[in-house]
Write a protein that holds these residues in place. Structure first.
Motif, PDB file in Angstrom:
ATOM      1  N   LEU A 103      -3.523 -10.809   0.026  1.00 47.55           N
ATOM      2  CA  LEU A 103      -4.264  -9.600  -0.385  1.00 47.55           C
ATOM      3  C   LEU A 103      -3.989  -9.315  -1.784  1.00 47.55           C
ATOM      4  N   LYS A 104      -2.940  -9.518  -2.493  1.00 46.63           N
ATOM      5  CA  LYS A 104      -2.416  -8.873  -3.435  1.00 46.63           C
ATOM      6  C   LYS A 104      -3.713  -9.456  -4.608  1.00 46.63           C
ATOM      7  N   GLY A 105      -4.108 -10.605  -4.719  1.00 46.10           N
ATOM      8  CA  GLY A 105      -5.059 -11.177  -5.674  1.00 46.10           C
ATOM      9  C   GLY A 105      -6.374 -10.154  -5.881  1.00 46.10           C
ATOM     10  N   GLY A 106      -6.706  -9.678  -4.698  1.00 43.12           N
ATOM     11  CA  GLY A 106      -8.016  -8.507  -4.882  1.00 43.12           C
ATOM     12  C   GLY A 106      -7.423  -7.137  -4.788  1.00 43.12           C
ATOM     13  N   MET A 107      -6.269  -7.027  -4.426  1.00 40.39           N
ATOM     14  CA  MET A 107      -5.995  -5.561  -4.246  1.00 40.39           C
ATOM     15  C   MET A 107      -5.085  -4.845  -5.006  1.00 40.39           C
ATOM     16  N   TYR A 108      -4.124  -5.836  -5.965  1.00 36.15           N
ATOM     17  CA  TYR A 108      -3.266  -5.088  -6.731  1.00 36.15           C
ATOM     18  C   TYR A 108      -3.861  -4.426  -7.756  1.00 36.15           C
ATOM     19  N   ASN A 109      -3.510  -3.336  -7.955  1.00 35.89           N
ATOM     20  CA  ASN A 109      -4.294  -2.554  -9.241  1.00 35.89           C
ATOM     21  C   ASN A 109      -3.248  -1.531  -9.542  1.00 35.89           C
ATOM     22  N   PRO A 110      -2.215  -1.764 -10.388  1.00 34.45           N
ATOM     23  CA  PRO A 110      -1.204  -0.694 -10.732  1.00 34.45           C
ATOM     24  C   PRO A 110      -1.690   0.450 -11.806  1.00 34.45           C
ATOM     25  N   GLU A 111      -2.877   0.298 -12.212  1.00 31.75           N
ATOM     26  CA  GLU A 111      -3.343   1.326 -13.231  1.00 31.75           C
ATOM     27  C   GLU A 111      -3.794   2.455 -12.200  1.00 31.75           C
ATOM     28  N   GLU A 112      -4.516   2.026 -11.002  1.00 31.48           N
ATOM     29  CA  GLU A 112      -4.843   3.082 -10.126  1.00 31.48           C
ATOM     30  C   GLU A 112      -3.640   3.557  -8.773  1.00 31.48           C
ATOM     31  N   GLY A 113      -2.737   2.899  -9.237  1.00 24.72           N
ATOM     32  CA  GLY A 113      -1.171   3.137  -8.239  1.00 24.72           C
ATOM     33  C   GLY A 113      -1.308   2.299  -7.074  1.00 24.72           C
ATOM     34  N   TYR A 114      -2.028   1.381  -7.190  1.00 23.73           N
ATOM     35  CA  TYR A 114      -2.147   0.294  -5.867  1.00 23.73           C
ATOM     36  C   TYR A 114      -1.201  -0.892  -6.072  1.00 23.73           C
ATOM     37  N   HIS A 115      -0.129  -0.844  -5.484  1.00 23.60           N
ATOM     38  CA  HIS A 115       1.194  -1.965  -5.763  1.00 23.60           C
ATOM     39  C   HIS A 115       1.407  -2.923  -4.639  1.00 23.60           C
ATOM     40  N   SER A 116       1.218  -2.357  -3.301  1.00 18.23           N
ATOM     41  CA  SER A 116       1.566  -2.866  -2.262  1.00 18.23           C
ATOM     42  C   SER A 116       0.739  -2.710  -0.876  1.00 18.23           C
ATOM     43  N   LEU A 117       1.129  -3.276   0.089  1.00 19.38           N
ATOM     44  CA  LEU A 117       0.584  -3.233   1.264  1.00 19.38           C
ATOM     45  C   LEU A 117       0.445  -1.643   1.898  1.00 19.38           C
ATOM     46  N   GLU A 118       1.683  -0.932   1.558  1.00 20.64           N
ATOM     47  CA  GLU A 118       1.647   0.438   1.776  1.00 20.64           C
ATOM     48  C   GLU A 118       0.561   1.444   1.367  1.00 20.64           C
ATOM     49  N   ASP A 119       0.270   0.740   0.046  1.00 15.59           N
ATOM     50  CA  ASP A 119      -0.623   1.699  -0.485  1.00 15.59           C
ATOM     51  C   ASP A 119      -1.995   1.877  -0.171  1.00 15.59           C
ATOM     52  N   TYR A 120      -2.261   1.046   0.618  1.00 21.15           N
ATOM     53  CA  TYR A 120      -3.662   0.857   1.398  1.00 21.15           C
ATOM     54  C   TYR A 120      -3.591   0.978   2.947  1.00 21.15           C
ATOM     55  N   PHE A 121      -2.403   0.694   3.622  1.00 24.53           N
ATOM     56  CA  PHE A 121      -2.380   0.751   5.069  1.00 24.53           C
ATOM     57  C   PHE A 121      -1.347   1.811   5.479  1.00 24.53           C
ATOM     58  N   ASP A 122      -1.045   2.191   6.717  1.00 24.81           N
ATOM     59  CA  ASP A 122      -0.026   2.567   7.060  1.00 24.81           C
ATOM     60  C   ASP A 122       0.670   1.626   8.206  1.00 24.81           C
ATOM     61  N   VAL A 123       1.593   1.007   7.221  1.00 24.70           N
ATOM     62  CA  VAL A 123       2.210   0.092   7.609  1.00 24.70           C
ATOM     63  C   VAL A 123       3.320   0.249   8.722  1.00 24.70           C
ATOM     64  N   ILE A 124       3.112  -0.337   9.948  1.00 23.55           N
ATOM     65  CA  ILE A 124       4.094  -0.254  10.826  1.00 23.55           C
ATOM     66  C   ILE A 124       4.483  -1.518  11.483  1.00 23.55           C
ATOM     67  N   VAL A 125       5.753  -1.884  10.712  1.00 27.32           N
ATOM     68  CA  VAL A 125       6.622  -3.003  10.943  1.00 27.32           C
ATOM     69  C   VAL A 125       7.034  -3.038  12.429  1.00 27.32           C
ATOM     70  N   ILE A 126       6.737  -3.945  13.289  1.00 25.14           N
ATOM     71  CA  ILE A 126       7.356  -3.948  14.513  1.00 25.14           C
ATOM     72  C   ILE A 126       8.175  -5.391  14.690  1.00 25.14           C
ATOM     73  N   GLU A 127       9.341  -5.187  15.471  1.00 23.40           N
ATOM     74  CA  GLU A 127      10.161  -6.170  16.039  1.00 23.40           C
ATOM     75  C   GLU A 127       9.500  -7.281  16.791  1.00 23.40           C
ATOM     76  N   GLU A 128       9.918  -8.566  16.630  1.00 25.57           N
ATOM     77  CA  GLU A 128       9.086  -9.580  18.003  1.00 25.57           C
ATOM     78  C   GLU A 128       9.898  -9.269  19.111  1.00 25.57           C
ATOM     79  N   GLN A 129       8.846  -9.482  19.867  1.00 27.37           N
ATOM     80  CA  GLN A 129       9.523  -9.278  21.401  1.00 27.37           C
ATOM     81  C   GLN A 129       9.726  -7.770  21.932  1.00 27.37           C
ATOM     82  N   VAL A 130       9.309  -7.126  21.176  1.00 30.39           N
ATOM     83  CA  VAL A 130       9.858  -5.508  21.400  1.00 30.39           C
ATOM     84  C   VAL A 130       8.438  -4.944  21.751  1.00 30.39           C
ATOM     85  N   PRO A 131       8.142  -4.266  23.016  1.00 34.13           N
ATOM     86  CA  PRO A 131       6.669  -3.714  23.264  1.00 34.13           C
ATOM     87  C   PRO A 131       6.824  -2.403  22.425  1.00 34.13           C
TER      88      PRO A 131
END
Ligand SMILES: O=c1ccn([C@@H]2O[C@@H]3COP(=O)(O)O[C@H]3[C@H]2O)c(=O)[nH]1
Ligand SMILES: [Zn+2]
Ligand SMILES: [Zn+2]
Length: 250
Positions: A103-131
């Motif tokens: 995603l970074k190629g199209g979405m990285y835009n530091p001038e507008e404050g978009y540096h990471s996945l978290e700047d676009y999504f509410d990222v919820i990291v989940i553990e493998e094999q944990v419901p």
């Protein structure tokens, strides 16, 4: 609690008459997308669902037929839906590579404050094999499965009783012992390569070796454009049909 799955696409990565395989889990209170391939936004448009009506997206792996629609989803939420962020459920291994390598190629835009996945999504990291609870009556669990050996890739259990393979090589051990015997899944959505050798996907011939009682639970998905040549040749398994809504038992 009503639970339905709507297949947004049932095609392989290269299919042209079917959208990329992706599914919408519809529970009473949540719309959860499983994967968001390049053609998924078009499929959502067909069923008149807007990006801001999707409560979350879970990602199985980073091939474009599973994540190629994320940039459009995020940009439309940002520019058309008042900067709304949708929840993105993924493992840390997928989060790292999804941003840096896709995603970074199209979405990285530091001038507008978009540096990471978290700047676009509410990222919820989940553990493998944990419901993980998505909402009332809806849990998902990501389990690592083998697709391309050097890339992290996951299948899903929904409410512990529904298996969604995403992209996997055939594994009798997984299907017979884990999915059928241990978890007693009543419904299985499995990718299916209709012809040729299955280096990275389960082939129809491999799936046909499964016992009848397991085949009866299987919907085939992620198939090629020549699917109609195989109607009547899939044993006790059915083809999932694009946009069909399947009621899931409790
Ligand atoms: O080592 C590889 C890498 C890729 N491919 C093809 O590219 C496609 C990428 O999406 P997919 O995982 O749904 O299916 C894959 C295959 O069709 C392959 O055959 N062998
Ligand atoms: Zn795929
Ligand atoms: Zn893949």
């Amino acid at each position: 609690m009503s639970l339905q799955i709507q297949m947004l696409g049932t095609g392989s990565a290269f299919a042209k008459t079917f959208y990329n395989t992706s599914a919408l889990i519809r529970s009473t209170e949540r719309n959860l997308l499983i994967d968001c391939g390049s053609t998924t936004p078009r499929s959502l448009y067909d069923i008149q669902l807007q990006p801001d009506q999707i409560d979350g997206i879970v990602i199985s792996h980073i091939h474009a037929d599973h994540v190629g629609g994320l940039e459009e989803m995020a940009f439309r939420l940002l520019y058309e839906s008042n900067q709304k962020k949708t929840k993105l459920y993924l493992t840390q291994a997928i989060a790292d590579t999804l941003w840096e390598n896709t995603l970074k190629g199209g979405m990285y835009n530091p001038e507008e404050g978009y540096h990471s996945l978290e700047d676009y999504f509410d990222v919820i990291v989940i553990e493998e094999q944990v419901p993980v609870v998505i909402g009332p009556g809806l849990t998902i669990e990501l389990v690592p499965t083998l697709h391309i050996s050097c890339k992290p890739s996951y299948s899903l259990f929904i409410n512990d009783r529904i298996f969604y393979s995403a992209d996997v090589r055939f594994s009798e051990e997984l299907l017979v012992y884990e999915v059928a015997a241990k978890r007693n899944c009543h419904t299985i959505f499995h990718d299916c390569q209709l012809s040729g050798q299955g280096f990275i996907h389960a082939t129809l011939d491999e799936l046909l070796t499964l016992p009848e009682h397991i085949q009866q639970r299987i919907y085939l998905m992620h198939y090629a454009d020549n699917m109609s040549d195989f109607i009547g040749k899939t044993g006790h398994m059915r083809f999932a049909v694009q946009h069909e809504i399947i009621d899931l038992p409790e």
